[in-house]
Design a protein around this motif. Sequence first.
Motif, PDB file in Angstrom:
ATOM      1  N   PRO A  14       0.790  -1.063  -0.002  1.00 12.38           N
ATOM      2  CA  PRO A  14      -0.018  -0.071   0.050  1.00 12.38           C
ATOM      3  C   PRO A  14       1.062   1.294   0.009  1.00 12.38           C
ATOM      4  O   PRO A  14       1.831   1.261   0.472  1.00 12.38           O
ATOM      5  CB  PRO A  14      -0.739  -0.108   1.327  1.00 12.38           C
ATOM      6  N   PRO A  15       0.371   2.357  -0.600  1.00 11.27           N
ATOM      7  CA  PRO A  15       1.050   3.610  -0.815  1.00 11.27           C
ATOM      8  C   PRO A  15       1.617   4.136   0.691  1.00 11.27           C
ATOM      9  O   PRO A  15       2.719   4.680   0.772  1.00 11.27           O
ATOM     10  CB  PRO A  15       0.209   4.658  -1.206  1.00 11.27           C
ATOM     11  N   ASP A  20       5.725   6.005   3.981  1.00 16.11           N
ATOM     12  CA  ASP A  20       6.322   6.041   5.532  1.00 16.11           C
ATOM     13  C   ASP A  20       7.699   5.752   5.307  1.00 16.11           C
ATOM     14  O   ASP A  20       8.610   6.314   6.012  1.00 16.11           O
ATOM     15  CB  ASP A  20       5.366   5.306   6.291  1.00 16.11           C
ATOM     16  N   TYR A  21       7.841   4.611   4.750  1.00 19.04           N
ATOM     17  CA  TYR A  21       9.430   4.217   4.958  1.00 19.04           C
ATOM     18  C   TYR A  21      10.417   5.342   3.886  1.00 19.04           C
ATOM     19  O   TYR A  21      11.367   5.310   4.384  1.00 19.04           O
ATOM     20  CB  TYR A  21       9.474   2.593   4.482  1.00 19.04           C
ATOM     21  N   ALA A  22       9.993   5.304   2.777  1.00 21.19           N
ATOM     22  CA  ALA A  22      10.792   6.065   1.833  1.00 21.19           C
ATOM     23  C   ALA A  22      11.071   7.491   2.213  1.00 21.19           C
ATOM     24  O   ALA A  22      12.233   7.817   1.896  1.00 21.19           O
ATOM     25  CB  ALA A  22      10.120   6.104   0.518  1.00 21.19           C
ATOM     26  N   VAL A  23      10.077   8.075   2.785  1.00 19.46           N
ATOM     27  CA  VAL A  23      10.285   9.645   3.171  1.00 19.46           C
ATOM     28  C   VAL A  23      11.088   9.726   4.312  1.00 19.46           C
ATOM     29  O   VAL A  23      11.432  10.697   4.808  1.00 19.46           O
ATOM     30  CB  VAL A  23       9.101  10.375   3.087  1.00 19.46           C
ATOM     31  N   ALA A  74       7.428  20.719  -0.385  1.00 16.66           N
ATOM     32  CA  ALA A  74       6.074  20.210  -0.394  1.00 16.66           C
ATOM     33  C   ALA A  74       6.159  18.889   0.051  1.00 16.66           C
ATOM     34  O   ALA A  74       6.887  18.185  -0.136  1.00 16.66           O
ATOM     35  CB  ALA A  74       5.510  20.057  -1.925  1.00 16.66           C
ATOM     36  N   TYR A  75       5.127  18.452   0.802  1.00 15.89           N
ATOM     37  CA  TYR A  75       5.123  17.200   1.500  1.00 15.89           C
ATOM     38  C   TYR A  75       3.430  16.928   1.756  1.00 15.89           C
ATOM     39  O   TYR A  75       2.554  17.722   2.390  1.00 15.89           O
ATOM     40  CB  TYR A  75       5.687  16.979   2.771  1.00 15.89           C
ATOM     41  N   GLU A  76       3.030  15.769   0.950  1.00 18.61           N
ATOM     42  CA  GLU A  76       1.847  15.138   1.345  1.00 18.61           C
ATOM     43  C   GLU A  76       1.857  13.724   1.667  1.00 18.61           C
ATOM     44  O   GLU A  76       2.302  12.849   1.045  1.00 18.61           O
ATOM     45  CB  GLU A  76       0.883  15.195   0.141  1.00 18.61           C
ATOM     46  N   PRO A  77       1.908  13.342   3.085  1.00 19.30           N
ATOM     47  CA  PRO A  77       2.111  12.086   3.633  1.00 19.30           C
ATOM     48  C   PRO A  77       1.341  11.005   2.577  1.00 19.30           C
ATOM     49  O   PRO A  77       0.370  11.242   2.212  1.00 19.30           O
ATOM     50  CB  PRO A  77       1.551  12.128   4.951  1.00 19.30           C
ATOM     51  N   ALA A  78       2.060   9.952   2.320  1.00 18.99           N
ATOM     52  CA  ALA A  78       1.693   8.960   1.636  1.00 18.99           C
ATOM     53  C   ALA A  78       1.364   9.234   0.055  1.00 18.99           C
ATOM     54  O   ALA A  78       1.024   8.451  -0.745  1.00 18.99           O
ATOM     55  CB  ALA A  78       0.454   8.378   2.020  1.00 18.99           C
ATOM     56  N   GLY A  79       1.711  10.479  -0.365  1.00 16.75           N
ATOM     57  CA  GLY A  79       1.606  11.066  -1.809  1.00 16.75           C
ATOM     58  C   GLY A  79       2.849  11.620  -2.479  1.00 16.75           C
ATOM     59  O   GLY A  79       3.114  11.465  -3.669  1.00 16.75           O
TER      60      GLY A  79
END
Length: 154
Positions: A14-15, A20-23, A74-79
Amino acid sequence: MTIDETAERVIPLPPEQVADYAVDWRNDPEWTQGIRESALTREADTGGFGVGAEVTRTAYFLGKRIDYVLRVAAYEPAGLLDMVSVAGPMAMHVTYTFAPHPRGTLARIRVRGDARGYYRLAAPVMARQVRSSLAKDLRDLERRLIERGGAAEA
């Protein structure tokens, strides 16, 4: 010389889990090519990680140590995570996106930059290296997530 390279990969998770891990800057050395160290060196104005936060990364390229600072634009969690360099050997813009996909998450990394000085001479080599590294980064990201117990369910 301008560098503009993009890589993408479908990761069977899931995204939210992938993003969560990648950022999380603490994970950078585990899956990002050449990154030896990564630290949150400035918190966002609202505290913690978010727009305005700065991450300092130490990498090696062509035998040279490179220290650079990326500010979260810019930061949009999971996106989305969009970062621009504010210190380092070249102007750089790094964008991570994570979108739902029928098989999990379409993860994409785009790196844009303007090489100058020593790096300008190496720009053609850098472009090839960046392209290769981004593809490997996404493979390593998937492998790390699966190793950490990520179930292939999306």
